[in-house]
Scaffold this active site. Structure first.
Site, PDB file in Angstrom:
ATOM      1  N   GLY A 179      13.591   6.074  -5.016  1.00 53.66           N
ATOM      2  CA  GLY A 179      12.916   6.304  -6.290  1.00 53.66           C
ATOM      3  C   GLY A 179      11.766   5.335  -6.482  1.00 53.66           C
ATOM      4  O   GLY A 179      11.900   4.356  -7.227  1.00 53.66           O
ATOM      5  N   SER A 227      11.852  12.307  -1.252  1.00 53.58           N
ATOM      6  CA  SER A 227      12.320  13.049  -0.075  1.00 53.58           C
ATOM      7  C   SER A 227      13.822  13.264  -0.116  1.00 53.58           C
ATOM      8  O   SER A 227      14.587  12.314  -0.342  1.00 53.58           O
ATOM      9  CB  SER A 227      11.951  12.292   1.207  1.00 53.58           C
ATOM     10  N   GLU A 281      10.347   0.535   5.523  1.00 50.81           N
ATOM     11  CA  GLU A 281       9.822   1.896   5.497  1.00 50.81           C
ATOM     12  C   GLU A 281       8.657   2.045   6.458  1.00 50.81           C
ATOM     13  O   GLU A 281       8.562   3.032   7.184  1.00 50.81           O
ATOM     14  CB  GLU A 281       9.379   2.255   4.074  1.00 50.81           C
ATOM     15  N   SER A 322      -0.857   4.834   1.176  1.00 53.58           N
ATOM     16  CA  SER A 322      -1.941   5.462   1.938  1.00 53.58           C
ATOM     17  C   SER A 322      -2.512   4.492   2.979  1.00 53.58           C
ATOM     18  O   SER A 322      -2.420   3.269   2.825  1.00 53.58           O
ATOM     19  CB  SER A 322      -3.051   5.925   0.992  1.00 53.58           C
TER      20      SER A 322
END
Length: 384
Positions: free
Chosen positions: A124, A158, A242, A366
């Site tokens: 989250g 996801s 991640e 990004s």
């Protein structure tokens, strides 16, 4: 032999390949989408029973404690066998975070259920209107008695449709002098009243994301990981995990395998111009694998990943896009066809890697943000 690090890499690869070839269901190989939990749970449990579900976890927590080279071998054999990606946030992200920052009670409550497949986790983090500026998140948690009450929304979550739990960043102090302060890291049971999901369909027609809404959702105060208002430190560490996961050579290597099949079928290896581009991508993939192994080794030593891990995410996702673009180009007129396409009785899904690689330079922070991180925190370049 329980310690796979004690055997040679060659023997380990042989063992893994043999097991994957015989134990993984044939109908679930090389699917052009992520598997739902109902499809892959039996395989998850098979790996769990074998003790292979957590290659990087320390043995004291039920992991394999594999060396980086053997973790890479497992990844390579997973791709070679066409094994679909399972919901793995528990193994790759929240598990290591709880080991590092959690209380003993949290370790006892959460780690074993992850290994057993009883808890499936989602992340989250992202919110509507926040883009890549994670620190601007607005979802709040206010303490009431022995609970925190959560209100707000998370998006691009996801596999949240299959998740039993979420690790979530929430704002717990709106008056903090800096936006990175006043954020806390909490654990949340997805069955808690007040949580609703809205699935999001991607460009390939698959629903692997959702927007999650929180309406007066109560979670106990002992669900807080680390200190109150200090969640940004944990978030940064977890983002390192991640970026290590996103930076894995798994996706570009998978696409490269398809590219090689198409190229050989169409006789493109005899074209010097194509062979040159193909060779460059192969070398870039080898470089990525080597860099990935270095960071895996760092995690295994228990070290915190630094800002430089951003280069891994940049390199992996941009390489994935370049390989998928050449794959479509190599397929020529068949490059616009969806689903499995026949190349001399070898069926290859050409478009899925292209579709799946497009958002890769956006999600997980990004690539523009990653470059800013490298510029500021690694190269120490002056800000404007």
């Amino acid at each position: 032999m329980s310690d796979r690090n004690a055997i040679s890499d060659e023997a380990f690869r042989k063992e893994v390949r043999s097991f994957f070839e015989t134990a993984y269901p044939e109908e679930l190989r090389f699917l052009p989408r992520r598997l739902r939990w109902s499809e892959c749970k039996p395989w998850y449990l098979t790996l769990a029973r074998k003790g292979w579900i957590a290659p990087a976890w320390p043995k004291e927590y039920g992991g394999m404690a594999l060396s980086p080279s053997k973790q890479i071998i497992m990844a390579e054999e997973t791709e070679r066998a066409g094994i679909g990606r399972m919901p793995d946030q528990g193994i790759t992200q929240v598990g290591p975070t709880i080991m590092r920052y959690g209380t003993e009670a949290q370790k006892k409550q959460y780690l074993q259920p992850i290994l057993d497949g009883e808890h499936v986790w989602c992340q989250g983090y992202s919110e509507p209107n926040s883009g890549s500026d994670l620190a601007s998140l607005q979802t709040s948690a206010v303490r009431e008695g022995d609970d925190y009450v959560i209100n707000g929304s998370k998006i691009w979550t996801s596999m949240s449709m299959d998740a039993s739990h979420m690790y979530i960043l929430v704002r717990t102090d709106r008056d903090a002098p800096k936006k990175q302060e006043g954020i806390s890291f909490m654990l949340l049971d997805m069955k808690t009243p007040g949580i609703t999901l809205r699935p999001i369909r991607n460009i390939a027609g698959h629903e692997e994301f959702a927007q999650v809404f929180f309406d007066n959702v109560r979670t106990p105060v002992d669900a807080l990981v680390g200190s109150l208002n200090k969640g940004w430190t944990i978030a940064k560490a977890l983002l390192g995990f991640e970026r290590l996961g996103i930076g894995s050579p798994r996706r570009p290597r998978y696409a490269f395998t398809r590219l090689e099949k198409v190229a050989r079928s169409r006789g493109l290896m005899d074209d010097p111009a194509f062979a040159d581009r193909f060779a460059q991508l192969r070398l870039d993939l080898a470089d990525l694998s080597s860099l990935y192994g270095r960071y895996v080794d760092q995690v295994r030593r228990g070290e915190t990943l630094g800002a430089d891990v951003s280069i891994l995410k940049i390199w992996s996702m941009e390489l994935y896009q370049r390989i998928s673009e050449l794959l479509v180009e190599a397929a020529d007129e068949k490059g616009a066809l969806e689903g499995d396409v026949d190349f001399d009785d070898d069926f290859v899904d050409v478009l899925s890697p292209f579709y799946m690689s497009r958002p890769g330079t956006i999600y997980g922070g990004s690539n523009e943000i990653q470059r800013n991180i490298v510029a500021k925190d690694v190269l120490r370049l002056p800000a404007k």
